[in-house]
Design a protein around this motif. Sequence first.
Motif, PDB file in Angstrom:
ATOM      1  N   ASN A  95       0.848  -1.198   0.000  1.00  0.00           N
ATOM      2  CA  ASN A  95       0.000   0.000   0.000  1.00  0.00           C
ATOM      3  C   ASN A  95       0.883   1.247   0.000  1.00  0.00           C
ATOM      4  O   ASN A  95       1.302   1.743   1.038  1.00  0.00           O
ATOM      5  CB  ASN A  95      -0.913   0.004   1.226  1.00  0.00           C
ATOM      6  CG  ASN A  95      -1.871   1.187   1.206  1.00  0.00           C
ATOM      7  OD1 ASN A  95      -2.038   1.850   0.181  1.00  0.00           O
ATOM      8  ND2 ASN A  95      -2.508   1.454   2.330  1.00  0.00           N
ATOM      9  N   PHE A  96       1.170   1.731  -1.198  1.00  0.00           N
ATOM     10  CA  PHE A  96       1.968   2.934  -1.365  1.00  0.00           C
ATOM     11  C   PHE A  96       1.155   4.019  -2.065  1.00  0.00           C
ATOM     12  O   PHE A  96       1.667   4.788  -2.873  1.00  0.00           O
ATOM     13  CB  PHE A  96       3.229   2.631  -2.185  1.00  0.00           C
ATOM     14  CG  PHE A  96       4.174   1.665  -1.521  1.00  0.00           C
ATOM     15  CD1 PHE A  96       4.613   1.868  -0.223  1.00  0.00           C
ATOM     16  CD2 PHE A  96       4.619   0.543  -2.213  1.00  0.00           C
ATOM     17  CE1 PHE A  96       5.488   0.975   0.383  1.00  0.00           C
ATOM     18  CE2 PHE A  96       5.489  -0.358  -1.612  1.00  0.00           C
ATOM     19  CZ  PHE A  96       5.923  -0.135  -0.307  1.00  0.00           C
ATOM     20  N   THR A  97      -0.142   4.097  -1.723  1.00  0.00           N
ATOM     21  CA  THR A  97      -1.007   5.089  -2.377  1.00  0.00           C
ATOM     22  C   THR A  97      -0.525   6.520  -2.120  1.00  0.00           C
ATOM     23  O   THR A  97      -0.688   7.400  -2.971  1.00  0.00           O
ATOM     24  CB  THR A  97      -2.464   4.958  -1.904  1.00  0.00           C
ATOM     25  OG1 THR A  97      -2.486   5.002  -0.467  1.00  0.00           O
ATOM     26  CG2 THR A  97      -3.076   3.644  -2.348  1.00  0.00           C
ATOM     27  N   TYR A  98       0.086   6.738  -0.944  1.00  0.00           N
ATOM     28  CA  TYR A  98       0.560   8.080  -0.606  1.00  0.00           C
ATOM     29  C   TYR A  98       1.608   8.576  -1.614  1.00  0.00           C
ATOM     30  O   TYR A  98       1.717   9.786  -1.865  1.00  0.00           O
ATOM     31  CB  TYR A  98       1.137   8.110   0.810  1.00  0.00           C
ATOM     32  CG  TYR A  98       2.490   7.456   0.928  1.00  0.00           C
ATOM     33  CD1 TYR A  98       3.662   8.204   0.791  1.00  0.00           C
ATOM     34  CD2 TYR A  98       2.602   6.089   1.164  1.00  0.00           C
ATOM     35  CE1 TYR A  98       4.904   7.598   0.890  1.00  0.00           C
ATOM     36  CE2 TYR A  98       3.837   5.484   1.256  1.00  0.00           C
ATOM     37  CZ  TYR A  98       4.987   6.235   1.126  1.00  0.00           C
ATOM     38  OH  TYR A  98       6.210   5.635   1.208  1.00  0.00           O
ATOM     39  N   VAL A  99       2.386   7.636  -2.180  1.00  0.00           N
ATOM     40  CA  VAL A  99       3.420   8.008  -3.151  1.00  0.00           C
ATOM     41  C   VAL A  99       2.782   8.689  -4.357  1.00  0.00           C
ATOM     42  O   VAL A  99       3.272   9.715  -4.852  1.00  0.00           O
ATOM     43  CB  VAL A  99       4.229   6.767  -3.596  1.00  0.00           C
ATOM     44  CG1 VAL A  99       5.183   7.128  -4.741  1.00  0.00           C
ATOM     45  CG2 VAL A  99       5.009   6.196  -2.431  1.00  0.00           C
ATOM     46  N   PHE A 100       1.674   8.145  -4.835  1.00  0.00           N
ATOM     47  CA  PHE A 100       1.014   8.705  -6.011  1.00  0.00           C
ATOM     48  C   PHE A 100       0.335  10.028  -5.682  1.00  0.00           C
ATOM     49  O   PHE A 100       0.244  10.920  -6.545  1.00  0.00           O
ATOM     50  CB  PHE A 100       0.015   7.692  -6.580  1.00  0.00           C
ATOM     51  CG  PHE A 100       0.680   6.470  -7.138  1.00  0.00           C
ATOM     52  CD1 PHE A 100       1.223   6.480  -8.406  1.00  0.00           C
ATOM     53  CD2 PHE A 100       0.808   5.321  -6.374  1.00  0.00           C
ATOM     54  CE1 PHE A 100       1.862   5.370  -8.922  1.00  0.00           C
ATOM     55  CE2 PHE A 100       1.450   4.198  -6.879  1.00  0.00           C
ATOM     56  CZ  PHE A 100       1.979   4.223  -8.157  1.00  0.00           C
ATOM     57  N   LYS A 101      -0.117  10.198  -4.439  1.00  0.00           N
ATOM     58  CA  LYS A 101      -0.700  11.486  -4.041  1.00  0.00           C
ATOM     59  C   LYS A 101       0.382  12.563  -3.955  1.00  0.00           C
ATOM     60  O   LYS A 101       0.144  13.718  -4.325  1.00  0.00           O
ATOM     61  CB  LYS A 101      -1.436  11.333  -2.707  1.00  0.00           C
ATOM     62  CG  LYS A 101      -2.709  10.497  -2.838  1.00  0.00           C
ATOM     63  CD  LYS A 101      -3.511  10.466  -1.551  1.00  0.00           C
ATOM     64  CE  LYS A 101      -4.809   9.680  -1.760  1.00  0.00           C
ATOM     65  NZ  LYS A 101      -5.649   9.644  -0.542  1.00  0.00           N
ATOM     66  N   VAL A 102       1.563  12.178  -3.487  1.00  0.00           N
ATOM     67  CA  VAL A 102       2.687  13.113  -3.464  1.00  0.00           C
ATOM     68  C   VAL A 102       3.074  13.489  -4.896  1.00  0.00           C
ATOM     69  O   VAL A 102       3.288  14.662  -5.222  1.00  0.00           O
ATOM     70  CB  VAL A 102       3.900  12.503  -2.731  1.00  0.00           C
ATOM     71  CG1 VAL A 102       5.149  13.379  -2.909  1.00  0.00           C
ATOM     72  CG2 VAL A 102       3.597  12.340  -1.245  1.00  0.00           C
ATOM     73  N   LEU A 103       3.143  12.477  -5.769  1.00  0.00           N
ATOM     74  CA  LEU A 103       3.494  12.724  -7.176  1.00  0.00           C
ATOM     75  C   LEU A 103       2.488  13.656  -7.853  1.00  0.00           C
ATOM     76  O   LEU A 103       2.855  14.427  -8.748  1.00  0.00           O
ATOM     77  CB  LEU A 103       3.575  11.406  -7.941  1.00  0.00           C
ATOM     78  CG  LEU A 103       4.829  10.563  -7.718  1.00  0.00           C
ATOM     79  CD1 LEU A 103       4.688   9.200  -8.399  1.00  0.00           C
ATOM     80  CD2 LEU A 103       6.073  11.275  -8.246  1.00  0.00           C
ATOM     81  N   ALA A 104       1.215  13.595  -7.423  1.00  0.00           N
ATOM     82  CA  ALA A 104       0.194  14.471  -8.006  1.00  0.00           C
ATOM     83  C   ALA A 104       0.571  15.941  -7.820  1.00  0.00           C
ATOM     84  O   ALA A 104       0.390  16.767  -8.723  1.00  0.00           O
ATOM     85  CB  ALA A 104      -1.164  14.186  -7.365  1.00  0.00           C
TER      86      ALA A 104
END
Length: 420
Positions: free
Chosen positions: A113-122
């Motif tokens: 669960n690395f969903t936070y990575v994609f939110k940071v990338l956003a």
Amino acid sequence: MLKITSLNSTGIAIKTALGLISQRIVAEKLGPAGVALIGDLRNIIPILQSVSTLGMFNGVVKYVAEHKDNKEELLKLFSTTFVYLVLLSIISFCVLFFGASYWNSLVFADTYNFTYVFKVLAFIVPFIAMNRMVNGVINGLSAYKKFVKIELISYTLGVCLLISLLFIFGVNGALFAIALLPFFQFVILIYFFSKTLKEYVDYKNIKFRIPYRNKLFGFTIMSFVATLLGNYVEIDLRGHLKNQISVTDAGYWTSMTNLSRQYLMFASGILTLYVIPKFSKISDSIGFRKEVLNIYKTLLPLFALGMLAIFLLKHWVVLITHGEEFIGMKPLFKWQLLGDFIKVASIIIAHQFLAKKMVKQFIVTEIISLVLFYSFSVYFIKSMGAEGIVFAHFIRYVLYFIIVVYMLRKHLFGYNTISN
């Protein structure tokens, strides 16, 4: 070319040393499985670069090199890129932020669960896009000294950030560092290049228009094929290795490709700074042929000696860069190195497709190359294990070289005039 090579060599030597140190630390802290995870995220960044800039990088390099003394044409070019950057950054933000769970499942599978990575990338996407475009201007102006300085400082910062967060937060910290790095790179880029940029970019007169849309469209298609499909194939093949053999073997291959990128940095620097601007200005096949021979005579012997040294010392290379746990990657060296040598020879002449905006030829050769790589990899993994994927890499570039030479036969062997 020799001037750029000497300037580039110092920076590349330092970057390579830093890269090898960081690889060793990451390998020891995370093992092959962690290296594979980081490899997946590293494949995402080039995809975001391509999507958020609509693949305009090589187009910016080409047209800045051609029109650097024509402020009116540059204004049209920068107005077009500005419109695209704004629109695509907004779209990319929405897709990444609100679809973070989907992208996590697609790239890392439901195991992580690395969903936070994609939110940071956003939030980082606009800086990824601006980095790419400003770098395109630097390359188009052939600002060698500034390019090397900026690259070196950015790379050093990236290594420090990665190692620091890795020690504090483990794999989560490493992934967060990779996602956050483009912001700091943009700050460094603007600090060192803002004065030169003001000389060529008339900020006050940039308008919300896209007069260069047709001229840049071909580069968009070429970038999407090369970057999007290329990185997707790598992610998919890494997953194939995990499922068919083991996550350890996926980590070995990721480590091998990371090493490959380290020593190929030297080639990529020469190609972006020298080859595209140079080829863009050559208008006849005789001049093109002379330049290709010049590059081959100067660079290929250096690469051959370097790769031979790496192969002969591969045991120590693995121990120094990754440690005992990665000794199983030694069998991958032979085919990877041979494939990389032919790759360099191929992409030197293939840059003519970009310099002359030969969209059809570029797309055909890239798609054939990717299909060959994927098909051969899947086939040879069954009989050769992880070694099969590097063997496929070698065969791919042998065939790719033959195809590119055939596509450019008039440029390489004829006496006709080459259109720009």
